[in-house]
Design an enzyme around this catalytic site. Structure first.
Site, PDB file in Angstrom:
ATOM      1  N   CYS A 194      -0.751 -13.570   1.323  1.00  0.00           N
ATOM      2  CA  CYS A 194      -0.317 -12.784   2.539  1.00  0.00           C
ATOM      3  C   CYS A 194      -1.487 -12.076   3.242  1.00  0.00           C
ATOM      4  O   CYS A 194      -2.335 -11.707   2.668  1.00  0.00           O
ATOM      5  CB  CYS A 194       0.759 -11.774   1.560  1.00  0.00           C
ATOM      6  SG  CYS A 194       1.712 -10.893   2.742  1.00  0.00           S
ATOM      7  N   ASP A 200       7.184  -6.209  -7.013  1.00  0.00           N
ATOM      8  CA  ASP A 200       5.926  -5.651  -6.577  1.00  0.00           C
ATOM      9  C   ASP A 200       5.597  -4.323  -7.469  1.00  0.00           C
ATOM     10  O   ASP A 200       6.750  -3.738  -7.942  1.00  0.00           O
ATOM     11  CB  ASP A 200       5.854  -5.593  -4.954  1.00  0.00           C
ATOM     12  CG  ASP A 200       4.705  -5.262  -4.235  1.00  0.00           C
ATOM     13  OD1 ASP A 200       3.597  -5.055  -5.171  1.00  0.00           O
ATOM     14  OD2 ASP A 200       4.687  -4.994  -3.298  1.00  0.00           O
TER      15      ASP A 200
HETATM   16  O1  LIG Z   1       0.031  -6.186   2.761  1.00  0.00           O
HETATM   17  C1  LIG Z   1       0.530  -5.215   3.144  1.00  0.00           C
HETATM   18  O2  LIG Z   1      -0.372  -4.618   3.842  1.00  0.00           O
HETATM   19  C2  LIG Z   1       1.986  -4.973   2.922  1.00  0.00           C
HETATM   20  C3  LIG Z   1       2.493  -3.746   3.893  1.00  0.00           C
HETATM   21  C4  LIG Z   1       4.054  -3.736   3.634  1.00  0.00           C
HETATM   22  C5  LIG Z   1       4.639  -4.227   3.072  1.00  0.00           C
HETATM   23  C6  LIG Z   1       4.249  -5.380   2.125  1.00  0.00           C
HETATM   24  C7  LIG Z   1       2.654  -5.616   2.298  1.00  0.00           C
HETATM   25  N1  LIG Z   1       2.067  -6.552   1.530  1.00  0.00           N
HETATM   26  C8  LIG Z   1       2.939  -7.020   0.181  1.00  0.00           C
HETATM   27  O3  LIG Z   1       2.400  -6.513  -0.796  1.00  0.00           O
HETATM   28  C9  LIG Z   1       2.549  -7.271  -2.095  1.00  0.00           C
HETATM   29  C10 LIG Z   1       1.170  -6.841  -3.005  1.00  0.00           C
HETATM   30  O4  LIG Z   1      -0.032  -6.891  -2.248  1.00  0.00           O
HETATM   31  P1  LIG Z   1      -1.269  -6.744  -3.087  1.00  0.00           P
HETATM   32  O5  LIG Z   1      -1.819  -8.000  -3.540  1.00  0.00           O
HETATM   33  O6  LIG Z   1      -0.935  -5.606  -4.109  1.00  0.00           O
HETATM   34  O7  LIG Z   1      -2.092  -6.162  -1.940  1.00  0.00           O
HETATM   35  C11 LIG Z   1       2.535  -8.590  -1.535  1.00  0.00           C
HETATM   36  O8  LIG Z   1       3.822  -8.887  -1.691  1.00  0.00           O
HETATM   37  C12 LIG Z   1       2.337  -8.453  -0.133  1.00  0.00           C
HETATM   38  O9  LIG Z   1       3.090  -9.603   0.381  1.00  0.00           O
END
Ligand SMILES: O=C(O)c1ccccc1N[C@@H]1O[C@H](COP(=O)(O)O)[C@@H](O)[C@H]1O
Length: 204
Positions: free
Chosen positions: A12, A128
């Site tokens: 992502c 998450d």
């Molecule tokens: O990545 C971002 O900045 C974000 C912003 C707003 C909503 C979701 C976002 N990302 C998602 O967050 C999770 C976990 O990310 P991490 O690996 O802990 O950084 C993942 O599902 C991203 O798609």
């Protein structure tokens, strides 16, 4: 032969053609473009469209939203040429139904706290930590003994080092990562993505 299944892998927060090409070459299952304006990974839908044109149909392109109204989601995804919405925040069953009626697929992201305290939601679920995109892990004990939805995707603080252990710990069917494959906040690293994909596949 173990019969274990390789997890669905989503990377992502993509923002450059080089990183899109890396993900495609590695054969990941999905890539995400973040349309949450406050994120360090934010990309404008028109810019995402240019990157999406590099992605073959075998890789699912996902638009990531946080508390954005349904009408804006439909408009932004049309602009970007993306068919799947990943929803973080308070979305109702009617919101999900409206997006599906617009021909979109939906991944419903639940913070681990809301997952354990609220009614189950239909459809594809991603669990998450409580701060999306922060790179923070949550304790496995929070989901212990819970019925987890078929095909659910684990996110929150995954890295090349912990992904295999976390998949086994939670029995997740898929993984989604952002912070754990960055060399600095908002900047993806091809080497870390490669290491993450190898480690996730080794967990299956
Ligand atoms: O990545 C971002 O900045 C974000 C912003 C707003 C909503 C979701 C976002 N990302 C998602 O967050 C999770 C976990 O990310 P991490 O690996 O802990 O950084 C993942 O599902 C991203 O798609």
């Amino acid at each position: 032969m173990t019969g274990a299944v390789t997890p669905f892998i989503k990377i992502c927060g993509l923002r450059t053609p080089e990183i899109v090409d890396t993900c495609v070459a590695l054969g990941v299952d999905a890539v995400g473009f973040v349309f949450a304006p406050k994120s360090p990974r934010y990309i404008a839908p028109a810019d995402a469209r240019v990157l999406v044109s590099r992605i073959p149909p075998s890789v699912e392109a996902v638009g990531v939203f946080q508390s954005e109204p349904v009408d804006s989601i439909v408009a932004e995804l049309a602009q970007a040429g993306i068919g799947t919405a990943q929803l973080h925040g308070d979305y109702s069953r009617d919101d999900v139904a409206a997006l599906e009626a617009a021909g979109l697929r939906v991944i419903r992201a639940r913070s681990v706290s809301s997952f354990v305290s609220e009614e189950p939601v239909p459809g594809r679920v991603l669990i998450d930590g409580d701060h999306p995109g922060s790179g923070a892990e949550f304790p496995a004990a929070l989901l212990a003994g819970r019925a987890l939805p078929e095909g659910w995707i684990l996110a929150g603080g995954l890295t090349p080092e912990n992904v295999a252990r976390r998949v086994r710990e939670f029995g997740a069917s898929g993984v989604d990562v952002s912070s754990g494959v960055e060399s600095e906040r908002g900047v993806k690293s091809a080497a870390l993505i490669e290491a993450f994909v190898a480690a996730a596949r080794a967990s299956g």
